[in-house]
Structure formats: structure tokens, C-alpha cells
Design a protein around this motif. Structure first.
Motif: not given
Length: 375
Positions: A24, A27, A151-152, A156, A158, A160, A233
Motif C-alpha cells: 500500500l 497508494a 488484497l487479491w 482493495d 482498507e 486489509p 502490485r
């Protein structure tokens, strides 16, 4: 849970926190417009904290006991994750990284010593070292991979799930560690443990400056460039692969002379960094993974082991701890300066020019170190 396993689990939980949020990072930077330079500045709070506090924290467990240091490390690691849950962004990342630096500083050396004291017997030191080494190196890769997986699988959103799981693990481990026996130190130990550089170890120590400089750039500027190209990623995945391969190579290295380890590691590091730069600019997973494997092998394997072995061979008695501290001081300086300068260069000149310039400087530096080692 045995005492050795409990200490190993605590070390794992603390190390886990340092890479938990790595997927992250870009991000956080994009959300606040910080760019690669802002991300690097927040990221290096970890190493900067360790550099500043290392002389005090290095011998603290010998003075106040092992258990208080490990408990404090667990609490700080949990607080670092909580900060990112409450206020995800670059400011919270800088606070979290500083807390993680304090946590790692508190357990460095003392956790292995405590595990050996709890194990007892003739093989205590070796067994304890294996447990804590795996807990440290293994956790660095596990944190990032766990969050990537979350995340996968879960999207996505937050924070996680792994952030909450880390908080829960710390909450479980604190009472377990608090019940372990701890021998109070009987002798007086100096508050400050100043790093030292025995004669003949400067070149191998600065090999770690180059090694961790590359890993720092791989964690900050490389993911930033890939995220800007639409691959957010790919950078974290390559970094986790780099750490995993490096950990495996570290365990596989035989009893090679210290100087030879460094001489092997320097060209491998330069070649791996070149592939990482090419893979970043071409957004090529194959080149990134190949380069990451070489960088991990050199940084966490040959150069790391070679620098510590050279320091140990050149010093004796208590000076060995100070010599090892010197290696880590230079290594963490590498974790600060090259990532920050490269991140600022990415913002000013663009990723192609900045990363190419970084690699040219690295190649020249590695060649100079190799020449000094041969002499």
C-alpha cells in the motif's frame, strides 16, 4: 509453546510489521500527492530511527533484562499497525516506520540471547540463532506477501484483513512472552554501545551500504514507477520475491572466506540492480523477478554474511558486538540515503533518468569497493 518458540514468534511478529503495509506504500503516496520522494522520506524513518537510537538500544537488554525489551518491541509493532489502521497515509507511515525501527532496535541481539538462555544445553546458541534468524528474515517477506494475498482475495478495501490479524497476534503474544522467565543482569553494562570499524573491514561494511541502498530503492522508487505505469502490485511482488530468495541463499552459503563472499556479492548486486532497472522501465515481470533474485542473493546473502564475517574475524571479545553494530550502522545509512536521493530524482527528472543514474553510480561504487577488497 516453548520459550524459544515464543521468542521466535515475537521476533516474527515484530519483523512482520515492517513489510505488512508495503503493497500500500504507493497508494499512500498517490493519495497525498507525495510522489516517490515523499514515499522515500516516510519509508526511511525506520532506518533513521535505528541509526539514532542504536548506541543506546544495542546493550539495553543486557542492562534491564530481555523480557522488557521484547515486550516493548511487540507493543511498538502493534502500535505501528494501529497507526496505519487509524490514519492511512504518508504521515502515519512515517510514524509507523519510526515505531518499527524502535521495535527492531529493542530486540536486536537481545532476543537471540534470551532464546539461547531459555533453550539451555550445548546447542543452545546455534538453535536460538536459527530460530530468531528465521523469525527475522522470514517475517520480512511474509508481511508483504500476506497483504498482497489479502488484497487479491478480498479486494482493495482498507485496512486489509492482515492488519487486524497482526494486532490480534500481538495481543496474544504479549501475555505469553510476559510469563517467560528472565534472568536479571548481574553485571553493570554501559548505557552506550558505540559502533566500531576494525582495520580492514571498511570496504566490506560499505558493501552493505550498496546492498541495502538497492533494496531501499527497490521498495520505494521501483514500485512508484511501476504504479505510475499501471502496475501497482508488480513492485511489491518483486520485492517479496527478492527477500525470499535472499533468505534462502543466506542459509545455503557455505564457509567461504569473508573477502571472497563480498567479492562475489558486489558484481551480482550490480547485475541484479541493472535487471531491476530494465524490468521497471519495461514493466517486465521476468526481468524484475530475475533481478530481484540476484539482488536478494547479494544483499541478504553474500554481502551481508561477508560483512558480518569480516567484522567478527577482525575483532575479538566485546569488540565483536561493536564491530557488528558498525556493519548495521553503515547498512542502515544505505537504507536511507540512496532511496531518498533516488526518490527525489524520480520526482524531478522522471523514472528512466533517475533509475539509470542510480544504477551507474551503483556500478561505479561496487567496482571501487571490489578494487579496495582485492588490494
Amino acid at each position: 509453546m516453548s520459550g524459544v518458540a515464543a521468542v521466535g514468534a515475537a521476533v516474527f511478529a515484530i519483523g512482520f510489521s515492517t513489510t505488512l503495509a508495503m503493497p500500500l506504500f504507493t497508494a499512500y503516496a498517490a493519495r497525498e500527492g507525495g510522489g516517490a520522494g515523499g514515499l522515500a522520506l516516510a519509508f526511511i524513518a525506520y532506518a533513521a530511527t535505528l541509526i539514532v537510537t542504536a548506541p543506546l538500544l544495542g546493550g539495553l537488554s543486557d542492562r534491564i533484562g530481555r523480557r522488557p525489551c521484547v515486550l516493548a518491541g511487540l507493543a511498538l509493532a502493534g502500535l505501528s499497525t494501529l497507526a496505519l489502521i487509524l490514519a492511512p497515509g504518508l504521515a502515519a507511515l512515517a510514524v509507523a516506520r519510526a515505531l518499527q525501527g524502535l521495535a527492531i532496535g529493542l530486540i536486536a541481539g537481545g532476543a537471540t540471547a534470551w532464546a539461547a538462555e531459555l533453550a539451555g544445553g550445548p546447542e543452545a546458541g546455534r538453535r536460538a540463532a536459527r530460530v530468531t534468524a528465521f523469525g527475522t528474515a522470514g517475517s520480512y517477506a511474509a508481511g508483504g506477501l500476506a497483504t498482497l494475498g489479502a488484497l487479491w482475495l478480498l479486494g482493495d478495501g482498507e485496512p486489509p484483513l492482515t492488519f487486524w490479524l497482526h494486532i490480534a497476534a500481538v495481543a496474544v503474544l504479549i501475555p505469553v512472552v510476559a510469563r517467560l522467565p528472565d534472568r536479571r543482569p548481574r553485571e553493570r553494562v554501559a548505557w552506550l554501545r558505540v559502533p566500531a570499524f576494525p582495520r580492514g573491514t571498511v570496504a566490506s561494511s560499505f558493501g552493505m551500504f550498496a546492498a541495502w541502498g538497492v533494496t531501499g530503492v527497490a521498495i520505494t522508487s521501483v514500485p512508484s514507477a511501476l504504479a505510475a505505469a499501471g502496475h501497482p502490485r508488480l513492485g511489491p511482488l518483486a520485492v517479496c520475491f527478492m527477500i525470499l530468495v535472499g533468505t534462502a541463499v543466506q542459509q545455503a552459503i557455505g564457509q567461504l572466506p569473508a573477502r571472497r563472499l563480498s567479492l562475489i556479492g558486489l558484481p551480482v548486486l550490480a547485475a541484479g540492480a541493472g535487471l531491476v532497472v530494465l524490468g521497471t522501465l519495461a514493466a517486465s515481470p521476468a526481468l524484475l523477478l530475475a533481478g530481484g533474485a540476484l539482488v536478494g542473493s547479494a544483499a541478504y546473502g553474500f554481502l551481508f554474511v561477508g560483512a558480518l564475517a569480516a567484522a567478527s574475524e577482525a575483532a575479538s571479545g566485546e569488540d565483536r558486538a561493536r564491530a557488528a553494530a558498525g556493519v548495521f550502522l553503515v547498512a542502515h545509512a544505505g537504507f536511507c540515503i540512496p532511496p531518498l536521493l533516488t526518490g527525489l530524482a524520480v520526482d524531478a527528472f522522471g523514472a528512466p533518468a533517475a533509475l539509470t543514474g542510480f544504477w551507474l553510480a551503483l556500478a561505479l561504487f561496487c567496482a571501487l569497493l571490489a578494487l579496495l577488497l582485492r588490494r
